[in-house]
Design an enzyme around this catalytic site. Structure first.
Site, PDB file in Angstrom:
ATOM      1  N   MET A 143      40.684 -31.094  19.514  1.00 24.43           N
ATOM      2  CA  MET A 143      40.906 -29.842  18.737  1.00 24.43           C
ATOM      3  C   MET A 143      39.353 -29.933  17.733  1.00 24.43           C
ATOM      4  O   MET A 143      39.454 -29.462  16.662  1.00 24.43           O
ATOM      5  CB  MET A 143      41.842 -30.214  17.508  1.00 24.43           C
ATOM      6  CG  MET A 143      43.322 -30.462  18.120  1.00 24.43           C
ATOM      7  SD  MET A 143      44.798 -30.114  16.997  1.00 24.43           S
ATOM      8  CE  MET A 143      44.590 -31.887  16.225  1.00 24.43           C
ATOM      9  N   GLY A 144      38.580 -30.261  18.453  1.00 25.19           N
ATOM     10  CA  GLY A 144      37.158 -29.948  17.913  1.00 25.19           C
ATOM     11  C   GLY A 144      36.730 -31.079  16.870  1.00 25.19           C
ATOM     12  O   GLY A 144      37.285 -32.386  16.809  1.00 25.19           O
ATOM     13  N   ALA A 145      35.788 -30.705  16.166  1.00 22.07           N
ATOM     14  CA  ALA A 145      34.947 -31.873  15.161  1.00 22.07           C
ATOM     15  C   ALA A 145      34.708 -32.927  16.069  1.00 22.07           C
ATOM     16  O   ALA A 145      35.072 -34.167  15.392  1.00 22.07           O
ATOM     17  CB  ALA A 145      36.119 -32.037  14.054  1.00 22.07           C
TER      18      ALA A 145
ATOM     19  N   GLY B  99      33.654 -40.749  19.892  1.00 22.16           N
ATOM     20  CA  GLY B  99      35.042 -41.081  20.560  1.00 22.16           C
ATOM     21  C   GLY B  99      35.287 -40.084  21.803  1.00 22.16           C
ATOM     22  O   GLY B  99      35.627 -40.310  22.841  1.00 22.16           O
ATOM     23  N   HIS B 100      35.069 -38.628  21.249  1.00 27.26           N
ATOM     24  CA  HIS B 100      35.323 -37.588  22.310  1.00 27.26           C
ATOM     25  C   HIS B 100      34.301 -37.575  23.465  1.00 27.26           C
ATOM     26  O   HIS B 100      34.750 -37.453  24.600  1.00 27.26           O
ATOM     27  CB  HIS B 100      35.201 -36.261  21.525  1.00 27.26           C
ATOM     28  CG  HIS B 100      36.313 -35.896  20.644  1.00 27.26           C
ATOM     29  ND1 HIS B 100      35.999 -35.912  19.241  1.00 27.26           N
ATOM     30  CD2 HIS B 100      37.605 -35.726  20.801  1.00 27.26           C
ATOM     31  CE1 HIS B 100      37.380 -35.785  18.578  1.00 27.26           C
ATOM     32  NE2 HIS B 100      38.221 -35.681  19.448  1.00 27.26           N
TER      33      HIS B 100
ATOM     34  N   GLY C 193      42.498 -40.603  24.627  1.00 30.66           N
ATOM     35  CA  GLY C 193      42.159 -41.939  24.148  1.00 30.66           C
ATOM     36  C   GLY C 193      43.277 -42.610  23.732  1.00 30.66           C
ATOM     37  O   GLY C 193      44.361 -42.172  23.435  1.00 30.66           O
TER      38      GLY C 193
ATOM     39  N   MET D 235      37.539 -44.223  15.664  1.00 31.66           N
ATOM     40  CA  MET D 235      36.890 -42.777  15.609  1.00 31.66           C
ATOM     41  C   MET D 235      37.826 -42.005  15.422  1.00 31.66           C
ATOM     42  O   MET D 235      38.841 -41.815  16.402  1.00 31.66           O
ATOM     43  CB  MET D 235      35.739 -42.447  16.784  1.00 31.66           C
ATOM     44  CG  MET D 235      34.660 -43.359  16.853  1.00 31.66           C
ATOM     45  SD  MET D 235      33.388 -42.440  15.854  1.00 31.66           S
ATOM     46  CE  MET D 235      31.810 -43.196  16.280  1.00 31.66           C
ATOM     47  N   SER D 236      37.819 -41.037  14.605  1.00 29.10           N
ATOM     48  CA  SER D 236      38.762 -39.829  14.330  1.00 29.10           C
ATOM     49  C   SER D 236      38.104 -38.632  13.656  1.00 29.10           C
ATOM     50  O   SER D 236      37.189 -39.112  12.703  1.00 29.10           O
ATOM     51  CB  SER D 236      40.023 -40.385  13.673  1.00 29.10           C
ATOM     52  OG  SER D 236      40.630 -39.229  13.385  1.00 29.10           O
TER      53      SER D 236
ATOM     54  N   ARG E  73      39.409 -37.191  11.482  1.00 27.09           N
ATOM     55  CA  ARG E  73      39.750 -37.387  10.071  1.00 27.09           C
ATOM     56  C   ARG E  73      38.844 -38.145   9.278  1.00 27.09           C
ATOM     57  O   ARG E  73      38.770 -37.988   8.069  1.00 27.09           O
ATOM     58  CB  ARG E  73      41.099 -37.841  10.224  1.00 27.09           C
ATOM     59  CG  ARG E  73      42.254 -36.893  10.715  1.00 27.09           C
ATOM     60  CD  ARG E  73      43.499 -37.602  10.735  1.00 27.09           C
ATOM     61  NE  ARG E  73      44.637 -36.867  11.474  1.00 27.09           N
ATOM     62  CZ  ARG E  73      45.370 -36.053  10.890  1.00 27.09           C
ATOM     63  NH1 ARG E  73      45.477 -36.091   9.614  1.00 27.09           N
ATOM     64  NH2 ARG E  73      46.199 -35.073  11.596  1.00 27.09           N
TER      65      ARG E  73
END
EC number: 6.3.2.1
Length: 282
Positions: free
Chosen positions: A30-32, A36-37, A149, A186-187, A189
């Protein structure tokens, strides 16, 4: 870096790549984007010829309109991050209309009860929204392999169920949680946390690690009660739930069995921001 904004153009490209025998990996986001991504993308790059990363804030999986509105949207920065990983990465950044046309509603799914545990108890309709977008993205991109993840472990299990139950020809692969140096998972948020809240949120992982130690000698109920007491003493974090569940069906554990595998799951709030985490117990 090539960015596809419509599924028609993307499908034409994918068909051409497949006709050349290339394998396609897929990382839905969902971007940002954060490290982690990127760790998921790196995993995808090791086993596929090309990798697609979708960047789409999916409205049907939010049960809180404010949360949807505040979710960070940083496509330009996301693309720049992906460029650092190398070539053969492609971005799909659709509009809501490209995904849903005029019907922005979630399909109804049955995940054999997985959807009613933990997150399902607190986020009504969330997994219908997740199932809807992931199924559509799988149908649009038609990847050979898709990477998710383990921070969202329940989601990972539901997507595996989705692929199996609805006979979607994709291999769903779970990847280890990527953590900040403090241990905080990692998030996206995390970007909304103040410096102090980010520091204090490391308490979640520390509590999980201590709970894992206690699980060796204590009952599941005793461990959960201990976790609840630790959060009750914390001045900033509010525990929404702690669950110890069997990883096969995500059912709450009442009595431990030697031949079963368990994880502990936590959801908590700090500064009105919801954080989740989990670790394997055995």
């Amino acid at each position: 870096m090539t960015i596809f904004y419509t599924q028609n153009n993307l499908k034409t490209f994918v068909e051409a790549q497949k006709s050349e025998g290339k394998t396609i990996g897929f990382v839905p986001t969902m971007g940002a984007l954060h490290e982690g991504h990127l760790s998921l993308v790196r995993n995808a790059m090791t086993s596929n010829d090309i990798v697609f990363v979708s960047v789409f804030v999916n409205p049907t999986q939010f049960d809180n309109a404010t949360d949807l509105e505040k979710y960070p949207r940083t496509l330009d920065a996301d693309v720049e991050l992906l460029k650092t990983l190398g070539k053969n990465i492609f971005v799909y950044a659709p509009s809501v209309a490209d995904i849903y046309n005029s019907d922005v509603n979630a399909e109804k799914f049955s995940f054999d009860g997985l959807e009613f545990e933990m997150e399902g108890k607190f986020r009504k309709g969330h997994f219908d929204g997740v199932g809807t977008i992931v199924k559509r993205l799988f149908e649009i991109i038609t990847p050979h392999n898709a990477y998710f993840g383990e921070k969202d472990f329940q989601q990972l299990m539901i997507i595996k169920k989705l692929a199996s139950k609805y006979k979607l020809p994709v291999n769903v692969i779970g990847c280890e949680i990527y953590r900040e140096p403090s241990g905080l998972a990692m998030s996206s948020r995390n970007q909304r946390l103040s410096e102090n809240a980010r520091k204090e949120s490391a308490f979640i992982y520390k509590t999980l690690l201590e709970a894992k130690k206690k699980f060796g000698t204590k009952s599941a109920m005793q461990v959960k009660e201990w976790v609840q007491k630790q959060f009750n003493k914390h001045p900033l974090l509010t525990l929404e739930y702690v669950e110890i569940a069997n990883i096969k069906n995500l059912k709450t554990v009442k009595r431990k069995s030697k031949n079963q595998t368990y994880r502990i799951f936590i959801a908590a709030f700090i500064e009105n921001i919801r954080l989740i985490d989990n670790i394997a117990l055995n």
